[in-house]
Design an enzyme around this catalytic site. Structure first.
Site, mmCIF file in Angstrom:
data_model
loop_
_atom_site.group_PDB
_atom_site.id
_atom_site.type_symbol
_atom_site.label_atom_id
_atom_site.label_comp_id
_atom_site.label_asym_id
_atom_site.label_seq_id
_atom_site.Cartn_x
_atom_site.Cartn_y
_atom_site.Cartn_z
ATOM 1 N N ARG A 47 38.638 6.946 1.310
ATOM 2 C CA ARG A 47 38.183 5.679 1.896
ATOM 3 C C ARG A 47 38.727 4.550 1.034
ATOM 4 N NH1 ARG A 47 36.667 4.320 -2.451
ATOM 5 N NH2 ARG A 47 35.864 2.471 -1.459
ATOM 6 N N GLY A 48 38.505 3.313 1.473
ATOM 7 C CA GLY A 48 39.100 2.166 0.791
ATOM 8 C C GLY A 48 40.364 1.776 1.541
ATOM 9 N N ALA A 49 40.477 0.475 1.848
ATOM 10 C CA ALA A 49 41.515 0.030 2.791
ATOM 11 C C ALA A 49 42.939 0.482 2.420
ATOM 12 C CB ALA A 49 41.424 -1.480 2.952
ATOM 13 N N ARG A 90 39.588 4.583 11.875
ATOM 14 C CA ARG A 90 38.519 3.644 11.488
ATOM 15 C C ARG A 90 38.981 2.249 11.927
ATOM 16 N NH1 ARG A 90 36.308 4.220 5.522
ATOM 17 N NH2 ARG A 90 34.625 3.017 6.473
ATOM 18 N N ASP A 241 38.703 -5.375 3.298
ATOM 19 C CA ASP A 241 39.211 -4.457 4.323
ATOM 20 C C ASP A 241 40.097 -5.172 5.330
ATOM 21 O OD1 ASP A 241 36.580 -3.148 3.282
ATOM 22 O OD2 ASP A 241 37.884 -1.587 4.086
ATOM 23 N N ASN A 251 34.467 -7.039 4.124
ATOM 24 C CA ASN A 251 34.380 -6.039 3.047
ATOM 25 C C ASN A 251 33.073 -5.270 3.256
ATOM 26 O OD1 ASN A 251 35.580 -4.878 0.612
ATOM 27 N ND2 ASN A 251 33.833 -5.749 -0.478
HETATM 28 O O1 MRU Z 1 33.868 2.277 3.866
HETATM 29 P P1 MRU Z 1 34.843 2.178 2.730
HETATM 30 O O2 MRU Z 1 34.408 2.896 1.497
HETATM 31 O O3 MRU Z 1 36.245 2.554 3.166
HETATM 32 O O4 MRU Z 1 34.873 0.633 2.376
HETATM 33 C C1 MRU Z 1 35.689 0.232 1.318
HETATM 34 C C2 MRU Z 1 35.533 -1.194 0.962
HETATM 35 O O5 MRU Z 1 34.816 -1.940 1.574
HETATM 36 C C3 MRU Z 1 36.416 -1.684 -0.153
HETATM 37 O O6 MRU Z 1 35.790 -2.706 -0.869
HETATM 38 C C4 MRU Z 1 37.719 -2.224 0.452
HETATM 39 O O7 MRU Z 1 38.311 -1.273 1.272
HETATM 40 C C5 MRU Z 1 38.682 -2.637 -0.586
HETATM 41 S S1 MRU Z 1 39.476 -1.254 -1.337
HETATM 42 C C6 MRU Z 1 40.639 -1.771 -2.435
#
Ligand code: MRU
Length: 357
Positions: A47-49, A90, A241, A251
């Site tokens: 996960r994480g953008a 997603r 995100d 985010n």
């Molecule tokens: O649901 P997630 O864990 O994918 O959400 C991630 C976030 O909100 C992060 O803060 C965002 O993707 C930035 S990652 C460098």
């Protein structure tokens, strides 16, 4: 940290560190098909953008292998359908669609120069996915260097969710800023918001920073106002995100509350993200799709029900912070300042250059 996204091109296997099991267990999930990649994205193995963008790119490379089993127009149609499937895993993080569009683009450009064999398509998409992965880590280091200038020796920095190495190809965005500041010799301490319900802060941010020897303390999400009221937070740095063309930023759920509190207590609130997280086609935050995730993430903890059966829950995974609450957007092209519409347009026009500093 070794890369948590490892592609074995010879075997056609994508190895992903299973973030659902951290910090207790460090184990990989192996994806051999685009469907397995989509499942890993949906269930938050990764996960994480930026990390889901890199994963999607390798998913496209796996899709090319699967399409290679078919012939002619069917193979091409199959590949396009797989690309669409991956891009839809997603909805909020724009990096996912961006990465798939990049893979599509490189393929279309090569095909415009002449027909490609299935093996050539596989090799082309493998190469592009590896490039994207390498670039993402380099961008994080570059934006970390710009963001580090905003932090001061002795600062305690609050971050929400995990925008670290685990959320990118490596190094991180918000945590990249912190790592770079520490690298400059500044004594930085971090407060990691717990980040209900998936606990990215408590489990992942705390794990990463502790491994790097960066002082980190976990706080409940609802402690933020108290901590700020006591002067315990000198800056907030979060990831993103999707950033709309006007600077409104999606985010992890809870970020908006942190930003409002930061405004109230005069604590600078920074967003750290690569330019690939900016979506020029989304005019403002109201147009950003917000993912809603399964109720079980809220109703259960560690497999145990914590809410009464039959009571509905709200599980919005993201919220949108208006640009007016953002002190600066830290990118690989420099720190963008308000008015964000103009700063973003300039940065995108000079993408990769120094123009936005
Ligand atoms: O649901 P997630 O864990 O994918 O959400 C991630 C976030 O909100 C992060 O803060 C965002 O993707 C930035 S990652 C460098």
């Amino acid at each position: 940290m070794d890369s948590h996204i490892r592609f074995d091109a010879r075997e056609g296997v994508l190895h992903l560190l299973d973030q659902r099991r951290l910090p207790e267990v460090e184990a990989d999930v192996a994806c051999r098909t685009p469907d397995e990649v989509v499942d890993a994205l949906k269930t938050m193995v990764v996960r994480g953008a930026p990390a889901i963008g890199v994963t999607a790119a390798f998913g496209c490379a796996l899709a090319a292998r699967r399409a290679a089993a078919e012939t002619g127009a069917d193979a091409r149609k199959r590949l396009e359908a797989e690309f669409d499937h991956i891009a839809r895993a997603r909805p909020t993080a724009v990096n996912l669609g961006w990465a798939v569009a990049r893979m599509r683009g490189v393929l279309a450009a090569a095909e415009a120069r002449g027909a490609l064999s299935p093996e050539e398509i596989v090799a082309l998409l493998d190469r592009e996915a590896y490039t994207l992965q390498r670039e993402d880590e380099a961008l994080c280091r570059r934006l970390g260097h710009f963001g580090a200038e905003l932090l001061h020796d002795g600062d305690q920095v609050l971050t929400h969710c995990n925008a670290g190495a685990l959320a990118t190809a490596g190094y991180g965005t918000a945590l990249g800023v912190i790592r770079a500041a520490v690298g400059q010799g500044k004594r930085i301490r971090v407060i990691a918001d717990e980040t209900r319900p998936f606990l990215q802060g408590a489990r992942l941010t705390a794990w990463e920073l502790a491994r790097d020897g960066i002082p980190v303390t976990v706080a409940c999400d609802n402690a933020c106002a108290h901590l700020m009221s006591r002067g315990m937070v000198q800056a907030v740095v979060v990831g993103a995100d999707r950033i709309a063309a006007n600077g409104d930023t999606a985010n992890k759920i809870g970020t908006l509350g942190v930003a409002i509190l930061a405004g109230h207590f005069h604590v600078p609130f920074y967003v750290a993200a690569p330019l690939s997280t900016i979506d020029a086609a989304t005019p403002d935050g109201a147009a950003i799709p917000i993912e809603e995730r399964p109720a079980e993430e809220v109703t259960h903890m560690g497999g145990r029900r914590i809410t009464p059966g039959g009571v509905p829950v709200l599980n919005f995974a993201f919220d949108v912070t208006p640009a007016a609450l953002v002190a600066g957007i830290i990118t690989e092209a420099g720190v963008l300042r308000a008015p964000y519409g103009e700063a973003i347009a300039r940065a995108l026009a000079t993408r990769g250059g120094e123009g936005a500093r």
